[in-house]
Design a protein around this motif. Structure first.
Motif, mmCIF file in Angstrom:
data_model
loop_
_atom_site.group_PDB
_atom_site.id
_atom_site.type_symbol
_atom_site.label_atom_id
_atom_site.label_comp_id
_atom_site.label_asym_id
_atom_site.label_seq_id
_atom_site.Cartn_x
_atom_site.Cartn_y
_atom_site.Cartn_z
ATOM 1 N N SER A 1 -13.707 9.894 10.012
ATOM 2 C CA SER A 1 -14.355 9.154 8.922
ATOM 3 C C SER A 1 -13.747 7.765 8.822
ATOM 4 O O SER A 1 -12.599 7.542 9.220
ATOM 5 C CB SER A 1 -14.192 9.891 7.589
ATOM 6 N N ILE A 2 -14.543 6.840 8.274
ATOM 7 C CA ILE A 2 -14.068 5.502 7.934
ATOM 8 C C ILE A 2 -14.515 5.234 6.507
ATOM 9 O O ILE A 2 -15.717 5.240 6.207
ATOM 10 C CB ILE A 2 -14.637 4.419 8.881
ATOM 11 N N ASN A 3 -13.531 5.056 5.625
ATOM 12 C CA ASN A 3 -13.788 4.927 4.197
ATOM 13 C C ASN A 3 -14.647 6.095 3.715
ATOM 14 O O ASN A 3 -14.248 7.226 3.816
ATOM 15 C CB ASN A 3 -14.405 3.562 3.885
ATOM 16 N N ARG A 4 -15.885 5.841 3.238
ATOM 17 C CA ARG A 4 -16.728 6.914 2.700
ATOM 18 C C ARG A 4 -17.709 7.464 3.731
ATOM 19 O O ARG A 4 -18.478 8.379 3.410
ATOM 20 C CB ARG A 4 -17.533 6.404 1.498
ATOM 21 N N HIS A 5 -17.656 6.982 4.931
ATOM 22 C CA HIS A 5 -18.629 7.395 5.946
ATOM 23 C C HIS A 5 -17.993 8.408 6.905
ATOM 24 O O HIS A 5 -17.007 8.110 7.577
ATOM 25 C CB HIS A 5 -19.121 6.183 6.734
ATOM 26 N N VAL B 1 0.849 -1.202 0.000
ATOM 27 C CA VAL B 1 0.000 0.000 0.000
ATOM 28 C C VAL B 1 0.879 1.243 0.000
ATOM 29 O O VAL B 1 1.798 1.355 0.797
ATOM 30 C CB VAL B 1 -0.931 0.015 1.239
ATOM 31 N N VAL B 2 0.570 2.156 -0.895
ATOM 32 C CA VAL B 2 1.285 3.430 -0.946
ATOM 33 C C VAL B 2 0.312 4.517 -0.536
ATOM 34 O O VAL B 2 -0.764 4.630 -1.121
ATOM 35 C CB VAL B 2 1.818 3.724 -2.365
ATOM 36 N N ASN C 1 -10.965 -4.003 -1.099
ATOM 37 C CA ASN C 1 -12.260 -3.956 -0.426
ATOM 38 C C ASN C 1 -12.135 -4.139 1.075
ATOM 39 O O ASN C 1 -13.019 -3.742 1.836
ATOM 40 C CB ASN C 1 -13.196 -5.037 -1.001
ATOM 41 N N THR C 2 -11.048 -4.725 1.507
ATOM 42 C CA THR C 2 -10.882 -4.994 2.935
ATOM 43 C C THR C 2 -10.075 -3.913 3.656
ATOM 44 O O THR C 2 -9.933 -3.956 4.876
ATOM 45 C CB THR C 2 -10.190 -6.350 3.137
ATOM 46 N N THR C 3 -9.515 -2.957 2.869
ATOM 47 C CA THR C 3 -8.698 -1.907 3.486
ATOM 48 C C THR C 3 -9.587 -0.850 4.117
ATOM 49 O O THR C 3 -10.506 -0.342 3.491
ATOM 50 C CB THR C 3 -7.778 -1.234 2.450
ATOM 51 N N LYS C 4 -9.343 -0.519 5.364
ATOM 52 C CA LYS C 4 -10.053 0.558 6.039
ATOM 53 C C LYS C 4 -9.192 1.820 6.016
ATOM 54 O O LYS C 4 -8.053 1.809 6.480
ATOM 55 C CB LYS C 4 -10.373 0.188 7.487
ATOM 56 N N VAL C 5 -9.757 2.893 5.473
ATOM 57 C CA VAL C 5 -9.063 4.177 5.452
ATOM 58 C C VAL C 5 -9.779 5.122 6.402
ATOM 59 O O VAL C 5 -10.980 5.365 6.256
ATOM 60 C CB VAL C 5 -9.023 4.777 4.036
ATOM 61 N N LYS C 6 -9.046 5.607 7.383
ATOM 62 C CA LYS C 6 -9.636 6.484 8.395
ATOM 63 C C LYS C 6 -8.968 7.855 8.382
ATOM 64 O O LYS C 6 -7.774 7.966 8.130
ATOM 65 C CB LYS C 6 -9.460 5.893 9.798
ATOM 66 N N TRP C 7 -9.772 8.870 8.679
ATOM 67 C CA TRP C 7 -9.236 10.175 9.061
ATOM 68 C C TRP C 7 -9.393 10.302 10.563
ATOM 69 O O TRP C 7 -10.484 10.088 11.111
ATOM 70 C CB TRP C 7 -10.001 11.312 8.362
ATOM 71 N N VAL C 8 -8.288 10.679 11.234
ATOM 72 C CA VAL C 8 -8.270 10.790 12.691
ATOM 73 C C VAL C 8 -7.708 12.145 13.086
ATOM 74 O O VAL C 8 -6.708 12.610 12.534
ATOM 75 C CB VAL C 8 -7.425 9.665 13.332
ATOM 76 N N GLY C 9 -8.352 12.815 14.056
ATOM 77 C CA GLY C 9 -7.843 14.083 14.573
ATOM 78 C C GLY C 9 -8.920 15.138 14.583
ATOM 79 O O GLY C 9 -10.045 14.889 14.157
ATOM 80 N N PRO C 10 -8.589 16.340 15.076
ATOM 81 C CA PRO C 10 -7.318 16.693 15.709
ATOM 82 C C PRO C 10 -7.219 16.226 17.163
ATOM 83 O O PRO C 10 -6.133 16.166 17.717
ATOM 84 C CB PRO C 10 -7.295 18.218 15.621
ATOM 85 N N THR C 11 -8.386 15.927 17.805
ATOM 86 C CA THR C 11 -8.323 15.351 19.143
ATOM 87 C C THR C 11 -7.738 13.949 19.041
ATOM 88 O O THR C 11 -8.026 13.214 18.092
ATOM 89 C CB THR C 11 -9.727 15.293 19.770
ATOM 90 N N VAL C 12 -6.926 13.561 20.011
ATOM 91 C CA VAL C 12 -6.239 12.271 19.955
ATOM 92 C C VAL C 12 -7.245 11.140 19.765
ATOM 93 O O VAL C 12 -8.221 11.018 20.508
ATOM 94 C CB VAL C 12 -5.411 12.043 21.238
ATOM 95 N N ASN C 13 -7.013 10.342 18.687
ATOM 96 C CA ASN C 13 -7.805 9.142 18.388
ATOM 97 C C ASN C 13 -9.277 9.439 18.119
ATOM 98 O O ASN C 13 -10.121 8.544 18.225
ATOM 99 C CB ASN C 13 -7.684 8.109 19.518
ATOM 100 N N ALA D 1 -4.272 4.023 6.671
ATOM 101 C CA ALA D 1 -4.675 2.878 5.861
ATOM 102 C C ALA D 1 -4.424 1.620 6.672
ATOM 103 O O ALA D 1 -3.283 1.291 6.982
ATOM 104 C CB ALA D 1 -3.901 2.846 4.559
ATOM 105 N N GLY D 2 -5.487 0.926 7.023
ATOM 106 C CA GLY D 2 -5.340 -0.234 7.889
ATOM 107 C C GLY D 2 -4.843 0.182 9.257
ATOM 108 O O GLY D 2 -5.123 1.273 9.737
#
Length: 336
Positions: free
Chosen positions: A94-98, A12-13, A78-90, A134-135
């Motif tokens: 978002s998770i994928n498109r949600h 994964v890049v 299809n099994t990769t989870k992409v998350k946005w995290v922040g600015p508060t710790v953890n 990613a993951g």
């Protein structure tokens, strides 16, 4: 199975870039390009592998505007989870498109692995560091700095108009702003000395002392709030035109000075005053002041003068602040 999973995950890049967008020019600044790429050998931090991401300088945005954080994950499965995290710790945004909030929205070309996070109506709490993950292993970080616009300064402390000779203290107050603005006074084109009297997280107040003179009448007095970010937050200025009342100063001008018999002579009363004055004329003849029938005019026209027009011409000016007089002498000479 474990080896196959690790092999796929290492392929994964992750590319994370901070892209600031706004409908209003100058309200968002990206101080340098921000890019992400996998290093030849990713360094280990605990059980995570940290991608080598170039994100050297903070980017800034004005509160209330929109920001897009761009994240690209090539070869996503299809099994990769992409998350946005922040600015508060953890804090998971978002998770994928949600997205987890109505202020957040995930967009981009899914087949290209784009997971762009739009943050709408940015608030101060959005300031901080954002991770695109990613993951459980790969992530890249970027920092968002949120600025808050200060209010327009407010000048107070006096009732206009002022009278010449008064000594007054004016106040300038500015509310809010992050970073907190600095305040300064200007009178005309010159900076005016000031004193800071109070400062808090939400307000800043400075004062300036003035010894009022007639030269201040019509001058522009200004107080400027400067947050040190001219591209994003232009300085704000409050201005007022000073109104100063003062008594008249009178001078009398005679033209020509060397009048001869038969010449025409103009006697002019020059007055500097505010408010305007009422003018009366007198002529001094043989030591006596004789009223003239030219009350209210600033100039007397004498045609074909003779020696009988010789004497001192007195202009008397009066307003509700004070009075003043000035005089000029006519001495008519014989024609050569």
């Amino acid at each position: 199975m474990t080896k196959l999973y690790n092999s796929a995950l290492h392929a994964v890049v992750l590319w994370c870039a901070l892209v600031l967008t706004t409908a209003e020019t100058g309200l968002v600044r990206n101080s340098s390009a921000v890019r992400g790429a996998v290093a030849p050998e990713a360094s280990r931090t605990g059980n995570r592998r940290l991608l080598a991401v170039t994100s050297t300088v903070d980017s800034t945005v004005v509160e209330g505007r929109n920001v897009t954080l761009s994240c690209v994950v090539p070869d996503v499965t299809n099994t990769t989870k992409v998350k946005w995290v922040g600015p508060t710790v953890n804090r998971v945004l978002s998770i994928n498109r949600h997205a987890m909030s109505r202020r957040f929205f995930v967009s981009g070309n899914e087949t290209e692995g784009e997971f762009n996070l739009l943050v709408s109506s940015v608030v101060q709490a959005d300031d901080g560091t954002y991770d695109c993950r990613a993951g459980k292993t790969f992530y890249a970080s970027t920092r968002l700095k949120v600025l808050t616009e200060a209010g327009t300064p407010v000048i107070s402390g006096v009732k206009w108009p002022l009278v010449e000779g008064a000594r007054v203290t004016l106040s300038c107050r500015c509310h809010g702003g992050l970073p907190q603005p600095s305040l300064h006074w200007t009178l005309g084109s010159l900076q005016q000395p000031s004193q800071e009297v109070s400062s808090s997280h939400h307000d800043l107040t400075i004062t300036t002392d003035l010894h009022v003179t007639r030269q201040h009448n019509g001058a522009m007095l200004s107080c400027t709030a400067d947050q040190g970010q001219p591209d994003l937050l232009p300085p704000k200025t409050a201005s007022l035109t000073m109104i100063v009342l003062y008594p008249p100063v009178v001078s009398v001008v005679i033209h020509p000075q060397d009048a001869r018999v038969g010449d025409d002579v103009i006697v002019t009363c020059v007055v500097d005053s505010n408010p305007p004055v009422k003018i009366t004329w007198k002529r001094q003849v043989q030591g006596r002041n004789v009223a003239m029938a030219t009350t209210g005019t600033t100039a007397i026209f004498l045609r074909n003068v003779t020696k009988r027009d010789n004497g001192s011409y007195i202009c008397h000016a009066k307003n509700n602040i004070g009075t003043s007089s000035g005089s000029g002498v006519i001495f008519v000479k014989e024609q050569v």
